[in-house]
Motif scaffolding. Structure first.
Motif, mmCIF file in Angstrom:
data_model
loop_
_atom_site.group_PDB
_atom_site.id
_atom_site.type_symbol
_atom_site.label_atom_id
_atom_site.label_comp_id
_atom_site.label_asym_id
_atom_site.label_seq_id
_atom_site.Cartn_x
_atom_site.Cartn_y
_atom_site.Cartn_z
ATOM 1 N N HIS A 188 -8.088 -3.666 -2.898
ATOM 2 C CA HIS A 188 -7.553 -4.507 -3.974
ATOM 3 C C HIS A 188 -6.364 -5.325 -3.465
ATOM 4 C CE1 HIS A 188 -6.767 -5.783 -8.027
ATOM 5 N NE2 HIS A 188 -5.607 -5.173 -8.100
ATOM 6 N N ILE A 189 -5.515 -4.663 -2.660
ATOM 7 C CA ILE A 189 -4.333 -5.358 -2.131
ATOM 8 C C ILE A 189 -4.751 -6.356 -1.052
ATOM 9 C CG2 ILE A 189 -2.178 -5.062 -0.846
ATOM 10 C CD1 ILE A 189 -1.992 -2.229 -2.128
ATOM 11 N N ALA A 190 -5.517 -5.867 -0.068
ATOM 12 C CA ALA A 190 -5.845 -6.698 1.106
ATOM 13 C C ALA A 190 -6.687 -7.913 0.742
ATOM 14 C CB ALA A 190 -6.553 -5.848 2.158
ATOM 15 N N SER A 191 -7.497 -7.797 -0.307
ATOM 16 C CA SER A 191 -8.356 -8.928 -0.699
ATOM 17 C C SER A 191 -7.557 -9.989 -1.459
ATOM 18 C CB SER A 191 -9.480 -8.428 -1.609
ATOM 19 O OG SER A 191 -8.907 -7.967 -2.823
ATOM 20 N N GLY A 192 -6.297 -9.696 -1.760
ATOM 21 C CA GLY A 192 -5.490 -10.631 -2.556
ATOM 22 C C GLY A 192 -5.630 -10.361 -4.045
ATOM 23 N N GLY A 193 -6.449 -9.363 -4.398
ATOM 24 C CA GLY A 193 -6.693 -9.051 -5.815
ATOM 25 C C GLY A 193 -5.416 -8.671 -6.548
ATOM 26 N N PHE A 194 -4.569 -7.867 -5.885
ATOM 27 C CA PHE A 194 -3.334 -7.461 -6.558
ATOM 28 C C PHE A 194 -2.415 -8.657 -6.800
ATOM 29 C CE2 PHE A 194 1.156 -6.419 -6.484
ATOM 30 C CZ PHE A 194 1.231 -5.643 -7.641
ATOM 31 N N ALA A 195 -2.243 -9.499 -5.765
ATOM 32 C CA ALA A 195 -1.344 -10.660 -5.903
ATOM 33 C C ALA A 195 -1.838 -11.564 -7.036
ATOM 34 C CB ALA A 195 -1.261 -11.426 -4.591
ATOM 35 N N GLU A 196 -3.159 -11.740 -7.105
ATOM 36 C CA GLU A 196 -3.744 -12.581 -8.160
ATOM 37 C C GLU A 196 -3.498 -11.957 -9.532
ATOM 38 O OE1 GLU A 196 -8.174 -13.914 -9.290
ATOM 39 O OE2 GLU A 196 -7.789 -13.689 -7.137
ATOM 40 N N PHE B 228 0.829 -1.217 0.000
ATOM 41 C CA PHE B 228 0.000 0.000 0.000
ATOM 42 C C PHE B 228 0.861 1.263 0.000
ATOM 43 C CE2 PHE B 228 -2.793 3.197 2.085
ATOM 44 C CZ PHE B 228 -3.697 3.309 1.030
ATOM 45 N N THR B 229 2.019 1.188 0.663
ATOM 46 C CA THR B 229 2.930 2.341 0.626
ATOM 47 C C THR B 229 3.374 2.569 -0.819
ATOM 48 O OG1 THR B 229 3.673 1.738 2.813
ATOM 49 C CG2 THR B 229 5.043 3.313 1.637
ATOM 50 N N GLU B 230 3.670 1.455 -1.507
ATOM 51 C CA GLU B 230 4.100 1.581 -2.906
ATOM 52 C C GLU B 230 2.957 2.039 -3.809
ATOM 53 O OE1 GLU B 230 7.089 -2.270 -2.454
ATOM 54 O OE2 GLU B 230 5.336 -2.435 -3.729
ATOM 55 N N GLN B 231 1.787 1.463 -3.597
ATOM 56 C CA GLN B 231 0.708 1.658 -4.578
ATOM 57 C C GLN B 231 -0.315 2.732 -4.194
ATOM 58 O OE1 GLN B 231 -1.158 -2.088 -5.551
ATOM 59 N NE2 GLN B 231 0.766 -3.174 -5.371
ATOM 60 N N GLY B 232 -0.485 2.942 -2.893
ATOM 61 C CA GLY B 232 -1.482 3.923 -2.449
ATOM 62 C C GLY B 232 -0.857 5.285 -2.242
ATOM 63 N N TYR B 233 0.362 5.295 -1.747
ATOM 64 C CA TYR B 233 1.027 6.558 -1.481
ATOM 65 C C TYR B 233 1.913 6.995 -2.653
ATOM 66 C CZ TYR B 233 4.105 10.019 0.576
ATOM 67 O OH TYR B 233 4.810 11.157 0.801
ATOM 68 N N GLY B 234 2.751 6.065 -3.157
ATOM 69 C CA GLY B 234 3.721 6.406 -4.209
ATOM 70 C C GLY B 234 3.109 7.134 -5.403
ATOM 71 N N PRO B 235 2.111 6.551 -6.061
ATOM 72 C CA PRO B 235 1.557 7.211 -7.237
ATOM 73 C C PRO B 235 0.830 8.518 -6.904
ATOM 74 C CG PRO B 235 0.875 4.917 -7.125
ATOM 75 C CD PRO B 235 1.515 5.239 -5.832
ATOM 76 N N ALA B 236 0.224 8.605 -5.722
ATOM 77 C CA ALA B 236 -0.470 9.848 -5.335
ATOM 78 C C ALA B 236 0.560 10.966 -5.182
ATOM 79 C CB ALA B 236 -1.225 9.635 -4.025
ATOM 80 N N PHE B 237 1.669 10.640 -4.543
ATOM 81 C CA PHE B 237 2.754 11.608 -4.377
ATOM 82 C C PHE B 237 3.309 12.012 -5.751
ATOM 83 C CE2 PHE B 237 7.375 12.204 -4.151
ATOM 84 C CZ PHE B 237 7.454 13.293 -3.311
ATOM 85 N N ALA C 205 -8.666 9.922 -0.647
ATOM 86 C CA ALA C 205 -8.931 8.811 0.279
ATOM 87 C C ALA C 205 -9.792 7.743 -0.394
ATOM 88 C CB ALA C 205 -9.610 9.333 1.538
ATOM 89 N N ASN C 206 -10.741 8.162 -1.231
ATOM 90 C CA ASN C 206 -11.600 7.177 -1.894
ATOM 91 C C ASN C 206 -10.808 6.294 -2.849
ATOM 92 O OD1 ASN C 206 -13.897 7.835 -0.558
ATOM 93 N ND2 ASN C 206 -14.587 9.337 -2.088
ATOM 94 N N ILE C 207 -9.884 6.895 -3.586
ATOM 95 C CA ILE C 207 -9.039 6.082 -4.485
ATOM 96 C C ILE C 207 -8.162 5.164 -3.642
ATOM 97 C CG2 ILE C 207 -7.231 6.113 -6.266
ATOM 98 C CD1 ILE C 207 -8.262 8.875 -7.105
ATOM 99 N N GLN C 208 -7.606 5.729 -2.565
ATOM 100 C CA GLN C 208 -6.716 4.919 -1.729
ATOM 101 C C GLN C 208 -7.448 3.737 -1.092
ATOM 102 O OE1 GLN C 208 -4.837 8.011 0.697
ATOM 103 N NE2 GLN C 208 -2.941 7.528 -0.373
ATOM 104 N N LYS C 209 -8.699 3.957 -0.699
ATOM 105 C CA LYS C 209 -9.474 2.853 -0.104
ATOM 106 C C LYS C 209 -9.624 1.718 -1.108
ATOM 107 C CE LYS C 209 -12.251 5.551 3.017
ATOM 108 N NZ LYS C 209 -13.488 6.303 3.023
ATOM 109 N N GLU C 210 -9.877 2.099 -2.370
ATOM 110 C CA GLU C 210 -10.006 1.064 -3.420
ATOM 111 C C GLU C 210 -8.699 0.304 -3.583
ATOM 112 O OE1 GLU C 210 -11.377 2.492 -7.233
ATOM 113 O OE2 GLU C 210 -13.028 3.549 -6.236
ATOM 114 N N VAL C 211 -7.580 1.051 -3.572
ATOM 115 C CA VAL C 211 -6.269 0.410 -3.729
ATOM 116 C C VAL C 211 -6.030 -0.545 -2.558
ATOM 117 C CG1 VAL C 211 -3.764 0.811 -3.829
ATOM 118 C CG2 VAL C 211 -5.306 2.352 -5.035
ATOM 119 N N LEU C 212 -6.332 -0.067 -1.352
ATOM 120 C CA LEU C 212 -6.120 -0.892 -0.151
ATOM 121 C C LEU C 212 -6.948 -2.175 -0.211
ATOM 122 C CD1 LEU C 212 -4.765 -1.119 2.629
ATOM 123 C CD2 LEU C 212 -6.665 0.144 3.615
#
Ligand code: NDP
Length: 367
Positions: free
Chosen positions: A287-295, A196-205, A278-285
């Motif tokens: 996606h990651i936490a559900s295993g969606g990103f790994a899949e 999430f640091t890579e995908q939720g924060y990095g691109p937003a920054f 925050a709404n975009i970040q929640k979606e990213v979080l």
């Protein structure tokens, strides 16, 4: 706000005597492997290395370690540090580690990813531990030598021996992390925090940085001056350094009063967009936490998409502008993307999604 009780461990919580007569096996002697092996040997532990016959093996031998094949090191060691890139861990585990494991062993990961998303399944008869330094390998060594310590996320995922926690803490002490503190965080939490640091924060920054540069260039400021101000001068690094040293609520005190006033008055304005971010970040979080990103990352399409993005990233948007400026200012050109082969025509023809991706990139290149 959910209040979670956090366990944090220090040197007083660990007893190294539990590791007496134990052999530590470092599987992988790269960025983390080398530093961790040197730290534990300096603490008096017996450390061997398991590696293929190549440069890393030579490095370990030059550092004075006994080096074996991965299979042989697995047979000989009690505590196995599994420190090779996450992406190939599963394959090497199935082929070289699993067939050689025996009871009373522990396997230690420095990243939660493969266990968190069920990509690697260790047998039930071994302990499975996490010691994930929040620091690159060089830092792990430096902060051991200057006795400052470093933070790590640690966890017992499987306790077959009944002594997993004591072993975990003793290993942490020998690695030098307990001088600063090890925080108990599950494999899943470690993996999600990392991603999430890579995908939720990095691109937003990155997006904010791009918008800032675009606005200035469109307003007529020279591209060279904009790049120097925001990137090349290194001034922005000081913000993070000050946040780390003084804390998020106090770092602005390191700046002159006029700067402090400017930051504070505009922070209020930026709250207007906070909800959207925050709404975009929640979606990213999610996606990651559900295993969606790994899949997603396991699929063929993601690998091709990755190639496309990597190929175009330096060629669109600020890429060409930045290249020109760096040349003009005689700054070295390091082509980190050189190894990426352009996706084949077949790849592109076969995928509507990739064609859409290319259109997105064309729009993005308007900068
Ligand atoms: P490296 O890329 O530095 O690992 C290199 C090691 O992996 C070498 O010993 C290399 O040996 C071995 N290796 C590579 N490919 C293979 C293969 N196919 N078969 C067998 N061995 C292989 O990794 P890191 O040290 O960066 O990462 C190790 C772990 O630490 C990962 O789980 C990572 O997520 C975690 N981590 C990394 C951090 C970092 O700063 N990089 C921070 C915190 C945790 P050879 O090529 O000779 O086979």
């Amino acid at each position: 706000m959910i209040n979670v009780k956090t366990n944090i461990y220090y040197e007083k919580d660990a007893d190294l005597s539990i590791l007496k007569n134990k052999i530590v096996g470092m599987i992988g002697y790269g960025n983390q492997g080398r530093s961790q092996a040197l730290n534990m040997r300096d603490f008096g532990l017996e450390v061997i290395v398991g590696n293929r016959d190549d440069e890393y093996k030579k490095m370990a031998e030059n550092d004075g370690f006994k080096v074996y094949s991965i299979e042989e090191a697995v047979k000989r060691a009690d505590m196995l540090f599994y420190l090779i890139p996450d992406e190939i861990m599963n394959e090497v585990f199935e082929q070289k580690i699993l067939p050689n494991l025996h009871e009373d062993q522990s396997i230690i990961f420095a990243s939660g990813y493969n266990i968190a998303f069920d990509l690697l399944k260790p047998p039930e008869f071994i302990d499975v531990l996490l010691i994930a330094p929040r620091m690159i390998g060089i830092g792990v060594r430096e902060r051991f030598l200057n006795k400052k310590g470093y933070f790590s996320f640690i966890y017992v995922h499987q306790n077959a021996s009944g002594k997993a926690k004591q072993n975990l803490l003793a290993l942490c002490k020998a690695l030098g992390t307990l001088k600063l503190g090890a925080i108990e965080v599950s494999f899943k939490q470690e993996a999600v925090l990392d991603l999430f640091t890579e995908q939720g924060y990095g691109p937003a920054f990155g997006r904010v940085l791009l918008e800032t540069m675009t606005i200035l260039i469109k307003a007529g400021y020279p591209v060279e001056a904009v790049l120097i101000e925001l990137i090349l001068s290194g001034q922005l690094k000081s913000i993070y350094k000050n946040i780390t040293e003084y804390g998020l609520s106090k770092y602005i005190q390191a700046y002159p009063k006029r700067t402090q006033y400017g930051i504070l008055r505009n922070e209020i304005d930026y709250k207007k967009v906070a909800e959207k971010i925050a709404n975009i970040q929640k979606e990213v979080l999610e996606h990651i936490a559900s295993g969606g990103f790994a899949e997603e990352w396991e699929k063929w399409f993601s690998k091709v998409k990755f190639k496309v993005i990597k190929f175009f990233a330096p060629r669109v948007g600020f890429g060409p502008k930045e290249k020109k400026v760096r040349k003009k200012l005689s700054l070295p050109e390091v082509d980190l993307f050189a190894e990426v082969a352009y996706p084949t025509e077949e790849d592109i023809k076969n995928s509507e999604k990739i064609q859409e991706e290319l259109k997105d990139f064309e729009a993005y290149s308007e900068y």
